[in-house]
Scaffold this active site. Structure first.
Site, PDB file in Angstrom:
ATOM      1  N   ASP A 110      -6.198   4.345  -8.874  1.00 57.96           N
ATOM      2  CA  ASP A 110      -5.069   4.997  -8.172  1.00 57.96           C
ATOM      3  C   ASP A 110      -3.843   4.859  -8.965  1.00 57.96           C
ATOM      4  O   ASP A 110      -3.304   5.587  -8.724  1.00 57.96           O
ATOM      5  CB  ASP A 110      -4.951   4.514  -6.802  1.00 57.96           C
ATOM      6  CG  ASP A 110      -6.121   4.470  -5.733  1.00 57.96           C
ATOM      7  OD1 ASP A 110      -6.924   5.557  -6.024  1.00 57.96           O
ATOM      8  OD2 ASP A 110      -6.139   4.036  -4.815  1.00 57.96           O
ATOM      9  N   LYS A 163       4.851 -11.382  -1.319  1.00 55.40           N
ATOM     10  CA  LYS A 163       5.999 -11.033  -0.540  1.00 55.40           C
ATOM     11  C   LYS A 163       6.983 -12.087  -0.641  1.00 55.40           C
ATOM     12  O   LYS A 163       7.081 -12.556   0.611  1.00 55.40           O
ATOM     13  CB  LYS A 163       5.402 -10.601   0.706  1.00 55.40           C
ATOM     14  CG  LYS A 163       4.441  -9.344   0.831  1.00 55.40           C
ATOM     15  CD  LYS A 163       3.977  -8.563   1.946  1.00 55.40           C
ATOM     16  CE  LYS A 163       3.258  -7.611   1.814  1.00 55.40           C
ATOM     17  NZ  LYS A 163       2.623  -7.339   2.993  1.00 55.40           N
ATOM     18  N   ASP A 219       1.186   3.768  -7.816  1.00 51.30           N
ATOM     19  CA  ASP A 219      -0.215   3.743  -7.240  1.00 51.30           C
ATOM     20  C   ASP A 219      -0.064   4.938  -6.377  1.00 51.30           C
ATOM     21  O   ASP A 219       0.467   5.067  -5.258  1.00 51.30           O
ATOM     22  CB  ASP A 219      -0.354   2.574  -6.310  1.00 51.30           C
ATOM     23  CG  ASP A 219      -1.688   2.522  -5.585  1.00 51.30           C
ATOM     24  OD1 ASP A 219      -2.421   3.628  -5.271  1.00 51.30           O
ATOM     25  OD2 ASP A 219      -2.239   1.316  -5.258  1.00 51.30           O
TER      26      ASP A 219
END
Length: 364
Positions: A110, A163, A219
């Site tokens: 991707d 994160k 992506d």
């Protein structure tokens, strides 16, 4: 050199287009997505390319045979009977990836960027250790897994923070790697994650480095990112003054960064751009406004339609005075009626839409 491209399965994130074609064959900037990667790998000296798939390899075989001959590469399929994550496919393809001592590339299918394979290989060989990850800088690292370096070393990776709540860095994994065959000994043939299991193990031994990616990266596995990635790609062509782009001097080009196949037909008084890709045999009527959109092969946009932030699938038709926006995606052979408004609709193949779609929805 060898390479493995992680293709995966059905491609649900890019529906409704993947109901017609496997995701690697969906055209990005008027060429199959996978072709961008194969061409860059071949240019960097890769001769063996493995596609790790678990969905419909038969459909891709005929298309990819042409690329083998054109680029002088051997393309093989490594077919998973069950999804093996992002590390398991490397073990499954061990016979090819580990057939000699040369390193091999790994990348997600991707990903779109100016693939730096030659420079990446040179950097990897210069540090002489087990693995190198391509990283890219982002403005909001809290959304991603962040790469943290050793304090005393600009490229050796210390750890990964998923994160992060507090700022620990702004470089993230770009989904492109080069690894020594010794990495294959670290992987078991089971569903396993290269990001969560393999890389932390290499990190622990101080054998993993990062390589900064210059230029754009995206992506493109989801429609909104497919459109954003198209904008970045067209912008990159513009920076290089690429002759692939339609000249901005043409009367219907507005704002530049427009890519039009020579077989497409453009009507009178159109305004096209910025950031538009028009595929083969597309027909654009009079007075049409196109902005930040992708029109795939054999599609048609009738007079005075307004199309923005939309992917128009193969063989689809947008009616007169229709308005499409807000990441609308039309599958193969979809018809949008005259004067119909579609706001963020995801419309599956072979449908006719005669009523407005006011709220984003999947139309089956």
């Amino acid at each position: 050199m060898k390479a493995l491209i992680l293709v995966g399965g059905f491609g649900t994130r890019l529906r409704p287009l993947t109901l017609t074609l496997p995701k690697p064959l969906v055209e990005f900037a008027n060429r199959p997505m996978i072709l961008h990667q194969i061409e860059a790998l071949a240019a960097a000296g890769a001769t063996d390319i493995v596609l790790a798939v678990n969905y419909r390899p038969d459909v891709m075989t005929a298309a990819l045979k042409r690329y083998e001959q054109k680029y002088g590469v051997n393309i093989t399929f490594s077919v998973e009977t069950e999804p093996l994550g992002t590390a398991g496919p490397l073990k499954l393809a061990e016979k090819i990836l580990g057939k000699d001592n040369s390193p091999f590339f790994v990348l997600n299918s991707d990903v779109i960027c100016d693939f730096p394979f030659t420079e990446l290989a040179e950097f990897h060989q210069s540090h002489g250790q087990e693995g190198t990850i391509v990283v890219t800088k982002v403005e909001e690292p809290s959304k991603y897994g962040v790469v943290v370096h050793k304090p005393s070393h600009p490229s050796r990776i210390d750890r990964f923070v998923e994160k992060p709540v507090e700022f620990v860095g702004n470089r993230i994994n770009a989904g492109i790697y080069i690894l020594n065959p010794s990495v294959l000994k670290r992987i078991e043939l089971r569903p396993t994650s290269i990001e969560q299991e393999t890389f932390p193990a290499i990190c622990k031994d101080g054998e993993l480095h990062s390589f900064d990616l210059d230029g754009f990266w995206m992506d493109v596995g989801q429609p909104k990112d497919f459109l954003s990635g198209t904008c970045l790609y067209l912008g990159s062509l513009a920076k290089r003054s690429s002759k692939q782009l339609t000249p901005a001097s043409l009367p219907y080009v507005h704002g530049g960064n427009v890519l039009i196949d020579p077989s497409a037909k453009i009507g009178k008084n159109c305004r096209i751009g910025p950031n538009v890709t028009i595929g083969p045999n597309v027909v654009i009527g009079d007075g049409v406004r196109l902005q930040r959109c992708v029109l795939l092969e054999n599609s048609k946009v009738k007079d005075h339609a307004w199309v923005k932030s939309t992917i128009v699938g193969w063989n689809s038709t947008v009616g007169k005075w229709a308005r499409l926006e807000n990441v609308t995606v039309l599958g193969d052979d979809v018809t949008i009626g005259d004067e119909v408004y579609v706001n963020g609709g995801s419309i599956l193949p072979h449908k006719t839409i005669k009523q407005n779609v006011d709220v984003p929805a999947i139309i089956m």
